[in-house]
Design a protein around this motif. Structure first.
Motif, mmCIF file in Angstrom:
data_model
loop_
_atom_site.group_PDB
_atom_site.id
_atom_site.type_symbol
_atom_site.label_atom_id
_atom_site.label_comp_id
_atom_site.label_asym_id
_atom_site.label_seq_id
_atom_site.Cartn_x
_atom_site.Cartn_y
_atom_site.Cartn_z
ATOM 1 N N SER A 178 21.565 -3.768 -2.435
ATOM 2 C CA SER A 178 20.272 -3.142 -2.401
ATOM 3 C C SER A 178 20.272 -2.511 -3.250
ATOM 4 N N MET A 179 21.139 -2.006 -4.044
ATOM 5 C CA MET A 179 21.128 -1.647 -5.480
ATOM 6 C C MET A 179 20.487 -2.321 -6.468
ATOM 7 N N ARG A 180 21.038 -3.524 -6.453
ATOM 8 C CA ARG A 180 20.285 -4.610 -7.477
ATOM 9 C C ARG A 180 18.793 -4.840 -6.880
ATOM 10 N N ALA A 181 18.619 -4.884 -5.756
ATOM 11 C CA ALA A 181 17.111 -5.106 -5.376
ATOM 12 C C ALA A 181 16.262 -4.015 -5.820
ATOM 13 N N ILE A 182 16.678 -2.774 -5.996
ATOM 14 C CA ILE A 182 15.888 -1.526 -6.497
ATOM 15 C C ILE A 182 15.750 -1.810 -7.940
ATOM 16 N N GLN A 183 16.717 -2.206 -8.816
ATOM 17 C CA GLN A 183 16.591 -2.275 -10.319
ATOM 18 C C GLN A 183 15.735 -3.096 -10.291
ATOM 19 N N LEU A 184 15.531 -4.514 -9.686
ATOM 20 C CA LEU A 184 14.847 -5.692 -9.954
ATOM 21 C C LEU A 184 13.392 -5.461 -9.111
ATOM 22 N N ASP A 185 13.037 -4.260 -8.548
ATOM 23 C CA ASP A 185 11.960 -4.267 -7.922
ATOM 24 C C ASP A 185 10.695 -4.117 -8.490
ATOM 25 N N VAL A 186 9.625 -4.884 -8.407
ATOM 26 C CA VAL A 186 8.251 -4.658 -9.195
ATOM 27 C C VAL A 186 7.139 -4.569 -8.440
ATOM 28 N N ARG A 187 7.207 -3.823 -7.153
ATOM 29 C CA ARG A 187 6.302 -3.372 -6.508
ATOM 30 C C ARG A 187 5.510 -1.995 -6.963
ATOM 31 N N SER A 188 4.478 -2.096 -7.430
ATOM 32 C CA SER A 188 3.906 -0.891 -7.845
ATOM 33 C C SER A 188 2.824 -0.251 -7.050
ATOM 34 N N ASN A 189 3.227 0.938 -6.380
ATOM 35 C CA ASN A 189 2.579 1.755 -5.713
ATOM 36 C C ASN A 189 1.354 2.369 -6.364
ATOM 37 N N ALA A 190 1.341 2.249 -7.807
ATOM 38 C CA ALA A 190 -0.059 2.882 -8.536
ATOM 39 C C ALA A 190 -1.004 1.821 -8.183
ATOM 40 N N ALA A 191 -0.511 0.476 -8.267
ATOM 41 C CA ALA A 191 -1.383 -0.819 -8.001
ATOM 42 C C ALA A 191 -2.114 -0.643 -6.597
ATOM 43 N N ARG A 192 -1.163 -0.466 -5.654
ATOM 44 C CA ARG A 192 -1.757 -0.252 -4.219
ATOM 45 C C ARG A 192 -2.833 0.792 -4.101
ATOM 46 N N ASP A 193 -2.241 2.128 -4.804
ATOM 47 C CA ASP A 193 -3.202 3.239 -4.660
ATOM 48 C C ASP A 193 -4.387 3.034 -5.153
ATOM 49 N N LEU A 194 -4.670 2.555 -6.501
ATOM 50 C CA LEU A 194 -5.625 2.377 -7.238
ATOM 51 C C LEU A 194 -6.742 1.505 -6.426
ATOM 52 N N LEU A 195 -6.141 0.333 -5.806
ATOM 53 C CA LEU A 195 -6.896 -0.700 -4.972
ATOM 54 C C LEU A 195 -7.626 0.033 -3.908
ATOM 55 N N ALA A 196 -6.625 0.749 -3.190
ATOM 56 C CA ALA A 196 -7.305 1.376 -1.917
ATOM 57 C C ALA A 196 -8.170 2.429 -2.216
ATOM 58 N N ARG A 197 -8.081 3.169 -3.474
ATOM 59 C CA ARG A 197 -8.988 4.150 -3.820
ATOM 60 C C ARG A 197 -10.481 3.319 -4.523
ATOM 61 N N SER A 198 -10.218 2.247 -4.832
ATOM 62 C CA SER A 198 -11.393 1.265 -5.167
ATOM 63 C C SER A 198 -12.033 1.102 -3.950
ATOM 64 N N ARG A 199 -11.353 0.579 -2.939
ATOM 65 C CA ARG A 199 -12.038 -0.024 -1.701
ATOM 66 C C ARG A 199 -12.616 1.238 -0.934
ATOM 67 N N ARG A 200 -12.183 2.400 -1.042
ATOM 68 C CA ARG A 200 -12.728 3.487 -0.315
ATOM 69 C C ARG A 200 -14.151 3.784 -1.064
ATOM 70 N N VAL A 201 -14.101 3.848 -2.467
ATOM 71 C CA VAL A 201 -15.280 4.265 -3.194
ATOM 72 C C VAL A 201 -16.500 3.015 -2.728
ATOM 73 N N LEU A 202 -15.963 1.750 -2.758
ATOM 74 C CA LEU A 202 -17.047 0.761 -2.240
ATOM 75 C C LEU A 202 -17.371 0.691 -0.719
ATOM 76 N N ASP A 203 -16.640 1.539 -0.053
ATOM 77 C CA ASP A 203 -17.024 1.571 1.511
ATOM 78 C C ASP A 203 -17.519 0.362 2.031
ATOM 79 N N GLY A 204 -16.532 -0.971 1.876
ATOM 80 C CA GLY A 204 -16.914 -2.053 2.563
ATOM 81 C C GLY A 204 -17.884 -3.059 1.664
ATOM 82 N N GLU A 205 -18.223 -2.384 0.573
ATOM 83 C CA GLU A 205 -19.306 -3.382 -0.351
ATOM 84 C C GLU A 205 -18.503 -4.214 -1.024
ATOM 85 N N GLU A 206 -18.693 -5.419 -1.647
ATOM 86 C CA GLU A 206 -17.951 -6.362 -2.181
ATOM 87 C C GLU A 206 -18.887 -6.891 -3.463
#
Length: 773
Positions: free
Chosen positions: A495-523
């Protein structure tokens, strides 16, 4: 081999990865052999690094590196290193001299590496000053913030102090505090290109980030404390690190340690000693301040101080440039607030002095040797009292199951101001008032939550009484580490190794979530953009090297930042996004915190107007920037989205200092390799934010994981390979394993070492006099 100058027989057992395990009967012999193996494998690297630290590169490379030497001679690391020799205790000085003797035995008696022959250069004898100066240079690069000060001045001049303060990417109010007390999350509110040339030549990094954490025994599957550390430096060839195992068993001088060493410096930097394991991160505390000077109208070497005048000291530095008949002379002006660096800053006319704790003589090497002897967490923390520079966040754990984290190093006690911008040198209130005492620096031992962690984040909450910095990294990387540590009740090496190699970006998830909220269903209206948008909505946020979505996110983020702030900042936009204020490669700390600044800004409906977009809303900006990002990638990579990849956009190479031409590059440099991750992921492989596929400026250069319940299972990996000689099979044998996320075992027991033995060397005393008269 028979060697003069040693007391008894020394065994050097090299395992199948080329790592030396040294067994000696005395401390002197142990560190003599430490110098021997460093010089045998990395002599050219050591030569370049000591000359960089002492301002003597031009003796080899001619006028090409004169700017680097000039920079160093003005800063004066070499001058301070000479003073530090007298501060070392007798034991440390003895070990240092034994190490120097080992290096010089190799210089005198062994064949020169290929690079020396190519450059027609023969190295001078190694000295104690070379070691101390190189250690100080590396430490100095981990604690710089004067470029951010210069950038803030330029922003203030262009947009005014209020707007500049609004632009400042401050540490987020949800960010983790490494030493917050109860172990839980706290809510808290231009130099010339010479510096960049210096970093490129030495393989050091302006950033100097890292991750480190430790898990207490009660949260470990094995029942022993766990510790993990990955140190982030610029990619270079060879690696800045050298793995080594040292043991002496004299009755009164027992010594055991294994881990990462720094060629040119004796001992272990990160590793374990059988009782305690430890790891380092850059604390990013502000240990450098710029002071504007007011010279006397009739004497430019006198400067205002309070109600009077201070005489500066002038030092003449002579620099020999290969191919030139006469030495060049540099006049260096030294004030009580540090050297005047104005001659180094293009276009600057106002005298600026640089004050830094790195230019205060300190016995950090002695503290390092005491650290290696600690037998428990309490002793280890106590050994850090004498640590001067660099200021680091240290994580440590012992075989009894205890863990701790401590910010250490000389951090100035400021009378007024926080050091974020240049201060008036003539005002006594802004002068340093000494250093913050060790007992008042942030730290924690055995917190209730059962783990400690640091990743260049703010170490203490806003109610901390001293101004120790503003240039922390964003909260996303440390936040993801803490999230993963909390995710399991018990951890192990996997599990220590998995943390060191982790590439999940919560910044990316938050940025896209905010972007979807701004568009409010629009594409997006465009069918191709809409197809990409829907892939992004379903994306996990993993910045894997093969991921098309990771590339789209990076492009979208860069286009958002450039569009949002472009009107307001004009030609200062790149500086705000992390470029150096003087046009170099390694820039300001702003890039580290831009993600949370951008995401927080998307909640502020008035921000577009304040930054120059009077007629646009966030909805408009999101659609425009996402469309431009997709269009950019489509033109560059075609319509097959599955062929796009984040790793393919910015390939990683390991460049050797002399491998700058294509012919020499094939011989000395390696790569490219494909990698994932970015500035906000635990597996931090990143650069600045002003371009989509810009250069990679820092990577995990050394990964280390130890279970104190079973030291024979210790895992590590570093870049490139153990040897610095291109003809060796260990020159580049770790490039591919490192890029895959593989690990090696750091062998500890004698039986384990012998079972993986590849080569054995015995150094036997001779009757010759060493060093020769």
């Amino acid at each position: 081999m028979r060697i003069a100058g040693i007391d008894g027989e020394i065994e050097v057992l090299r395992d199948r990865w080329g790592i030396p395990h040294i067994y000696a009967s005395s401390s002197h012999d142990l560190f003599f052999a430490n110098g021997v193996v460093h010089a045998e494998d990395r002599l050219f690297q050591m030569e370049i690094n000591r000359r960089a630290a002492t301002g003597r590169l031009s003796e080899i490379f001619g006028a090409l590196t004169y700017g680097v030497d000039r920079f160093i001679r003005h800063i004066g690391i070499h001058r301070v290193a000479r003073e530090e020799i007298g501060l070392l205790d007798a034991e440390s000085l003895s070990r240092l001299r034994a190490y120097v003797a080992g290096v010089n035995w190799v210089i005198e008696s062994r064949p020169r590496p290929l690079e020396f022959l190519a450059l027609r250069h023969r190295p001078d004898p190694w000295t104690e000053v070379d070691t101390l100066a190189w250690a100080k240079l590396m430490g100095w690069t981990l604690g710089t913030n004067w470029e951010s000060e210069l950038a803030r001045v330029r922003l203030i001049e262009q947009v005014g102090p209020a707007a500049a303060a609004d632009l400042e990417p401050i540490y987020p109010d949800w960010g983790w505090m490494s030493a917050g007390g109860d172990g839980k999350q706290h809510a808290v509110g231009s130099v010339n290109r010479s510096y960049d040339d210096l970093l490129a030549i030495t393989g050091l990094s302006r950033i100097g980030g890292s991750n480190a954490w430790a898990v207490a025994a009660r949260r470990s599957v094995s029942g022993g404390a766990l510790l993990a550390n990955d140190m982030h430096l610029a990619p270079s060839m060879p690696s800045p690190w050298y793995a080594i195992h040292l043991e002496s068993h004299a009755d009164c001088d027992e010594f055991r340690a294994a881990g990462a060493s720094l060629p040119g410096v004796p001992g272990i930097i990160v590793g374990h000693n059988g009782s305690v394991a430890w790891g380092f991160t850059a604390s990013l505390a502000d240990v450098q301040d710029l002071y504007v000077q007011r010279p006397h109208p009739e004497d430019p070497r006198r400067f205002a101080r309070g109600g009077g005048w201070e005489d500066a000291r002038v030092v003449i530095e002579e620099i020999r440039v290969r191919g030139e008949p006469r030495w060049r002379r540099e006049e260096v002006v030294l004030t009580s607030q540090g050297p005047i660096i104005t001659p180094l800053i293009e276009g600057a006319t106002v005298p600026l002095a640089l004050q830094t704790s790195s230019l205060i003589p300190m016995a950090t090497l002695s503290a390092g040797f005491r650290m290696l002897r600690a037998r428990n967490v309490r002793e280890f923390r106590e050994s850090l009292r004498g640590w001067g520079m660099p200021s680091v966040g240290v994580v440590f754990a012992d075989t009894a199951g205890s863990i701790g984290v401590q910010t250490t190093g000389a951090i100035p006690l400021r009378g007024r101001g926080d050091g974020s911008v240049p201060q008036p040198g003539w005002e006594a209130d802004f002068a340093w008032k000494g250093m913050i005492s060790f007992d008042e620096l942030p730290g924690a031992v055995d917190p209730e939550e059962g783990f400690v962690a640091t990743a260049n984040n703010r170490p203490a909450s806003l109610d901390y009484p001293y101004a120790i910095g503003t240039d922390w990294c964003d909260g996303y990387r440390i936040g993801r580490i803490v999230e993963l540590l909390r995710e399991r009740a018990s951890h192990d090496l996997h599990s220590m190794r998995a943390i060191q190699l982790d590439v999940r970006s919560n910044a990316a998830r938050d940025l896209l979530a905010r972007s979807r909220r701004v568009l409010d269903g629009e594409e997006p209206l465009d069918p191709f953009e809409r197809r990409v948008w829907r892939r992004m909505v379903a994306w996990s946020g993993d910045l894997d090297g093969a991921s098309p979505e990771a590339l789209v996110y990076q492009a979208y983020r860069v286009f958002l930042l450039r569009f949002l702030y472009g009107n307001m900042l004009g030609d200062l936009l790149d500086v705000y996004l992390g470029a150096a204020p003087h046009g170099g490669l390694h820039g300001t700390s702003f890039t580290w915190r831009l993600s949370s600044r951008l995401i927080r800004g998307m909640e502020d409906g008035d921000l577009p107007r304040r930054v120059g977009h009077r007629d646009l809303t966030w909805r408009d900006i999101v659609l425009i920037c996402f469309g431009e990002a997709v269009s950019h990638l489509r033109v560059k990579h075609g319509d097959e989205i599955d062929t796009w990849s984040w790793g393919g956009e910015r390939r990683l190479s390991f460049e050797h200092p002399v491998g700058r031409t294509m012919i020499l590059r094939r011989l000395f440099s390696r790569g490219p390799v494909t990698v994932g991750g970015d500035v906000d992921t635990p597996n931090q492989v990143a650069g600045n934010s002003h371009s989509v596929g810009g250069p990679i400026n820092w990577i995990p250069s050394f990964r280390f994981i130890v279970d104190l319940a079973n030291l024979d299972r210790t895992m590590f990996m570093f870049t490139c390979g153990q040897s610095g000689q291109p003809a060796s099979r260990h020159y580049d044998d770790l490039v591919a394993p490192w890029s895959r996320g593989d690990y090696l075992r750091l062998l500890w027991s004698r039986a384990d070492v012998e079972s993986h033995l590849a080569r054995e060397t015995r150094l036997i005393p001779s009757d010759e006099i060493w060093p020769p008269p």
